[in-house]
Design a protein around this motif. Structure first.
Motif, PDB file in Angstrom:
ATOM      1  N   GLN A   6       0.598  -1.240   0.014  1.00 17.44           N
ATOM      2  CA  GLN A   6      -0.083  -0.154  -0.095  1.00 17.44           C
ATOM      3  C   GLN A   6       0.908   1.237   0.126  1.00 17.44           C
ATOM      4  O   GLN A   6       0.453   2.385  -0.670  1.00 17.44           O
ATOM      5  CB  GLN A   6      -0.854   0.127   1.227  1.00 17.44           C
ATOM      6  N   MET A   7       2.032   1.367   0.660  1.00 16.51           N
ATOM      7  CA  MET A   7       2.725   2.434   0.947  1.00 16.51           C
ATOM      8  C   MET A   7       3.333   2.610  -0.533  1.00 16.51           C
ATOM      9  O   MET A   7       3.416   3.998  -0.791  1.00 16.51           O
ATOM     10  CB  MET A   7       3.895   2.430   1.911  1.00 16.51           C
ATOM     11  N   VAL A  50       1.946   2.275  -3.339  1.00 14.42           N
ATOM     12  CA  VAL A  50       0.851   3.295  -3.945  1.00 14.42           C
ATOM     13  C   VAL A  50       0.817   4.646  -3.619  1.00 14.42           C
ATOM     14  O   VAL A  50       0.623   5.461  -4.299  1.00 14.42           O
ATOM     15  CB  VAL A  50      -0.421   2.373  -3.795  1.00 14.42           C
ATOM     16  N   MET A  51       0.901   4.764  -2.254  1.00 13.64           N
ATOM     17  CA  MET A  51       0.673   6.194  -1.594  1.00 13.64           C
ATOM     18  C   MET A  51       2.153   7.043  -2.047  1.00 13.64           C
ATOM     19  O   MET A  51       2.009   8.172  -2.318  1.00 13.64           O
ATOM     20  CB  MET A  51       0.866   6.124  -0.069  1.00 13.64           C
ATOM     21  N   LEU A  52       3.086   6.556  -2.159  1.00  6.66           N
ATOM     22  CA  LEU A  52       4.515   7.322  -2.068  1.00  6.66           C
ATOM     23  C   LEU A  52       5.192   7.619  -3.422  1.00  6.66           C
ATOM     24  O   LEU A  52       6.192   8.046  -3.482  1.00  6.66           O
ATOM     25  CB  LEU A  52       5.489   6.771  -1.108  1.00  6.66           C
ATOM     26  N   HIS A  53       4.597   6.719  -4.397  1.00  6.33           N
ATOM     27  CA  HIS A  53       5.300   6.848  -5.694  1.00  6.33           C
ATOM     28  C   HIS A  53       4.346   6.995  -7.125  1.00  6.33           C
ATOM     29  O   HIS A  53       3.054   7.208  -6.508  1.00  6.33           O
ATOM     30  CB  HIS A  53       6.102   5.474  -6.204  1.00  6.33           C
ATOM     31  N   ALA A  54       4.798   7.068  -8.225  1.00  5.04           N
ATOM     32  CA  ALA A  54       4.141   7.255  -9.278  1.00  5.04           C
ATOM     33  C   ALA A  54       3.107   6.118  -9.361  1.00  5.04           C
ATOM     34  O   ALA A  54       3.236   4.983  -8.901  1.00  5.04           O
ATOM     35  CB  ALA A  54       5.121   7.429 -10.427  1.00  5.04           C
ATOM     36  N   ASP A  55       1.891   6.485  -9.923  1.00  7.69           N
ATOM     37  CA  ASP A  55       1.079   5.409 -10.325  1.00  7.69           C
ATOM     38  C   ASP A  55       1.363   4.441 -11.687  1.00  7.69           C
ATOM     39  O   ASP A  55       0.796   4.868 -12.749  1.00  7.69           O
ATOM     40  CB  ASP A  55      -0.407   6.107 -10.628  1.00  7.69           C
TER      41      ASP A  55
END
Lengths: 485, 401
Positions: free
Chosen positions: B134-135, B137-142
């Motif tokens: 999950q992190m 997804v939160m902290l890098h490019a999609d």
């Protein structure tokens, strides 16, 4: 002396030509032709009032320490969260201290000026030394409505302080009136309004002069004493009438920018004030009047310090930094006005887990990484063991903000596979000036304009909308750095 | 001091299902298909197996967790079955488990099997599941896989001062060459003879990668039975035995993603795993000594930079070698993707690594018709890459007679 110490504005890059709206919706309501001149500023698909307020806040903070403000007040009538303080998100995004006061001001278009008055009074009381005030709105009108034409998106931010002020706070006058020209119930997405004639004749024509007279009387001033008069009224004919009734020289009235941006709601008088500060001279008296559920009038006098303020991204910069939004349909999809399909890939769920977000709060919202105290390597996300293979120190990290650092593109792509409402999804690896690298999304740019080596700067944006739970998730993206005259 | 695995394990038998859109098959059916061929090839009975490693990845839309699905599907008699997963290198990881079990003396016969069913995702590309947690997804490019790998191209083009058209020409040749080989392979998924022009003009997936720069998405399974060299020699003639010369894996340390030294035109894990593999196998000059390769051509640009990371082409020279036909099946160089590669087989994650080994094993044993055979192969290499260029796991296997 208390007053405004710094300011910043933010207008989203995209502009929708109102003719495009009329071409699509004029058949339904031909009377909207009257509003179809010029263009309106439209928040990008990944922007909302919170991200725009952060952008304005960053422009305001330029040249100041992020830890200086003792609080942040945020005004908007289109808050993304009803519960969960929106100002708190802004505080984290701007990297403010933990021991700050924060509040959301909402419910009226005058809430921008009310937030500013509250900040001025907080500083005036001696309790606070510096307060940040952000105002931002992103209002929606139904398809085919006049509001759809008139409303535009924008934000402004001000650092209110008890020292080094560029505009001294000299006085105010407020009126509260349950005059319901516009309204939106708790669960409504779109603005509703009563008849224009009534709004003009009874609303603006009564409340604005009454408020201005109140202020003039209270401070023993004449309207001619002001170098600049700012008031929010999008009716062109009514503005002429008001100028006459107030006895103000139209030359001294700050441009409302209806043809360039649109009516920015709670941010309207605030963005106009930021615009006025850009060409104000020491000694100028400025009058700001808001309108919506009553009026606030605030009176400032420009000081010599205005000449010392570092050049910043204000209204002029943002008016020049624009790109045309090519279709009306894109606007409808970006604002989630009509249903759209992003394929089965777009249906995959990404549940929001608050305890995880809490652990990485500063990294996600503040773009705060870590810097090794042993070898000086900045790294993102924050690490416990230094990523420099020659170092590898454990638990020797200090906080390091990437939010205000520029970077260079190392590699990039435009990805059509990602389920996006603004394909292609552009992203790449970027190398920060001063060290550190990461792979992040790019925004406010076109694939064709990108090159390896190009400069980019971080911007706080919506990362993901968790539709099932109604949660807007934020993170940072890279925006190409542009020199705009 | 440990000396590695060279010549301590023999591949006794292998099997590989047909790869493709196997709408009527479960992963379990595909496993049965690969296993049936594999055990017949090995010439032993199921009850002689002593351990099994299963490679699979997108279990959420597939067989689920643990080794149990393989045990149940194949009716393995209460064997120790371990499910392993190391991203797209999961198949190689299963092989590694089985080899290490034999090399350690823990058992005489071990099975490695990999299976994946991607076509139930309901859409193209790999399933959009938070595979890095999950992190991430939160902290890098999609990102998606093509977008992450496409960046190798923009960085490569900038570093070597090529125009994107020049680089795309070399990339198109990579895909074209694989299709030329895949056309001949009855087990391949994509068997169309495509022209270089079609490849270059294919719809853009992630700039600058077009559709034909991307490997297919398919269902498939592959399996191997390994044993000790002594047992192999007791069961088969010497010329029918393939030995494991090297097994190496390298995982990213975060350096490429977060530290500034890596420029994005190579894959550090491949570079490091390759050097270790060559050292283990005693290879001094890979360009001369390696006879053929199956590499992780998830995208054309991945294969291109892999040629440099494996020290077959010099840095910056892969496009030249590619366009000169050095990697063609009958080009006189080092044939690469002799079966059509991921490009034509698609990439059922858990199976791919074993599918590569299957092809190299079959080539070493000269089992294919002359038209798709490599002449007199000695050493074969497989390269299986999981993850994306800045964060990955790379598995290298070297086989030989």
């Amino acid at each position: 002396m208390i007053g405004i110490r710094s300011y910043g504005a933010y207008i989203p890059r995209y502009r929708l030509n109102r003719k495009k709206i009329f071409e699509n919706m004029g058949w339904l309501n031909s009377a909207t032709a009257a509003h179809s001149r010029g263009e309106k500023a439209v928040a990008n698909f990944d922007e909302d009032p919170v991200t725009m307020a952060v952008a304005a806040g960053m422009n305001c903070n330029n040249g100041f320490e992020r830890t200086e403000p003792d609080g942040v007040y945020f005004a908007s009538t289109t808050l993304p969260y009803k519960e969960r303080q929106n100002a708190g998100i802004i505080a984290t995004a701007l990297g403010m201290r933990e021991n700050v006061r924060s509040a959301d001001f909402t419910g009226a278009l005058k809430s921008g000026t009310t937030a500013m008055l509250s900040a001025l009074e907080a500083v005036g009381s001696g309790e606070m030394k510096n307060m940040l005030v952000c105002a931002s709105d992103c209002r929606l009108g139904k398809m085919g409505s006049p509001q759809e034409m008139i409303f535009g998106d924008g934000a402004a931010a001000f650092l209110i302080s008890d020292h080094d002020v560029i505009a001294e706070y000299k006085g105010s006058y407020s009126i509260t009136s349950d005059f319901v020209d516009h309204f939106r119930g708790s669960f409504e997405k779109f603005d509703r309004q009563w008849e224009d004639r009534w709004i003009r004749d009874i609303g603006y024509e009564d409340l604005i002069p009454k408020t201005v007279e109140g202020l003039l009387k209270k401070n023993a001033l004449k309207i001619d004493d002001f170098a600049k008069v700012i008031y929010a009224c999008h009716y062109t004919g009514e503005r002429k009438k008001l100028n006459k009734n107030l006895g103000v020289d139209p030359e001294k009235v700050q441009d409302i920018m209806l043809g360039e941006i649109g009516d920015m709601g709670a941010a309207q008088p605030m963005v106009m004030l930021a615009g006025a500060l850009e060409d104000a001279k020491p000694g100028d008296k400025i009058l700001v009047v808001s309108f919506g559920s009553g009026c606030d009038a605030i009176y400032f006098e420009i000081t010599d310090k205005i000449n010392d303020l570092k050049k910043r991204k204000g209204v002029i910069w943002h008016l020049a930094n624009k790109a045309e939004l090519d279709t009306y349909a894109k606007y409808l999809v970006w604002r989630n006005i009509i249903p759209f399909e992003t394929g089965l890939r777009g249906e995959e769920d990404s549940p929001t887990r608050w305890s995880m977000i809490w652990r990485y709060n500063k990294a996600i919202y503040g773009f705060c990484g870590s810097k090794c105290k042993k070898c000086g390597t900045p790294q993102f996300p924050p690490q416990r063991i230094c990523v420099n293979p020659e170092c590898g120190a454990r638990d020797e990290m200090e906080e390091y903000y990437f939010s205000d650092k520029t970077a260079k593109i190392a590699s990039y792509t435009g990805d059509n596979l990602v389920a996006s409402i603004n394909p292609p999804q552009i992203y790449g690896n970027i190398l920060f000036e001063g060290g550190g690298k990461t792979m992040m999304d790019f925004t406010d740019c076109d694939l064709e304009s990108l090159k390896v080596g190009m400069s980019v700067a971080p911007a706080f944006r919506i990362k993901y909308y968790d539709e099932r739970r109604g949660i807007v998730r934020y993170f940072w993206k890279a925006v190409p750095v542009k020199e705009v005259e | 001091m440990a000396k590695g695995i060279k010549d301590k394990v023999a591949v006794l038998g292998m099997g590989c299902s047909r790869f493709g859109e196997r709408w009527d098959m479960e992963s379990e059916d595909l496993m049965i298909e690969a296993f049936t061929e594999c055990i017949a090839d090995a010439g032993i009975e199921k009850k002689q197996l002593e351990a099994c490693w299963l490679g699979s990845y997108f279990i959420e839309i597939n067989i689920g967790k643990a080794g149990i699905p393989a045990a149940v599907a194949l009716k393995l008699p209460f064997l120790p079955v371990t499910r392993v997963e190391n991203k797209c290198a999961s198949g190689s990881e299963a092989f590694r488990g089985a080899c290490y079990a034999v090399a350690s003396g823990a058992c005489d016969f071990a099975l490695a099997i990999g299976a994946e069913k991607l076509k139930d995702a309901g859409y193209g590309g790999l399933p959009a599941i938070a595979v890095d947690g999950q992190m991430e997804v939160m902290l890098h490019a999609d990102w998606t896989a093509p977008g992450a790998f496409a960046q190798l191209a923009s960085a490569y083009q900038a570093k070597y001062g090529m125009s994107m058209e020049q680089l795309k020409e070399a990339m198109a040749y990579v895909s074209w060459k694989s299709h030329q080989n895949g056309v001949m392979n009855p087990r391949a998924h994509l068997r169309r003879d495509v022209t270089k022009e079609q490849i270059i003009k294919s719809p853009m997936i992630a700039y600058p990668l077009g559709l034909f720069d991307c490997c297919g998405v398919s269902d498939g399974a592959a399996a191997a039975i390994v044993t000790t060299p002594e047992i192999a020699r007791s069961l088969k003639k010497d010329e029918e035995i393939v030995y494991v010369k090297s097994l190496q894996i390298a995982c990213s340390s975060g350096e490429e993603a977060m530290y500034t030294d890596w420029d994005g035109t190579s894959v550090m894990s491949t570079t490091l795993a390759a050097q270790r593999a060559y050292d283990e196998a005693g290879i001094k000059n890979p360009r001369e000594e390696i006879s053929m390769m199956e590499v992780h051509d998830c995208f054309s640009i991945t294969e291109l930079v892999t040629m440099e990371d494996l020290q077959i082409s010099q840095r910056g020279k892969a496009p030249e070698d590619i366009l000169n036909g050095f990697y063609d099946l009958k080009g006189g160089g080092v044939p690469c993707q002799t079966d059509g590669g991921l490009k034509c087989f698609g990439h059922p994650i858990g199976a791919s690594g074993l599918r590569m080994i299957y092809e190299m094993y079959s080539q070493l044993l000269q089992r294919w018709p002359e038209e798709r055979s490599v002449k007199d192969p000695r050493l074969a290499l497989t390269h299986n890459l999981g993850g994306i260029p800045n964060r990955n796991v790379v598995s290298l296997v070297i086989l030989g007679k």
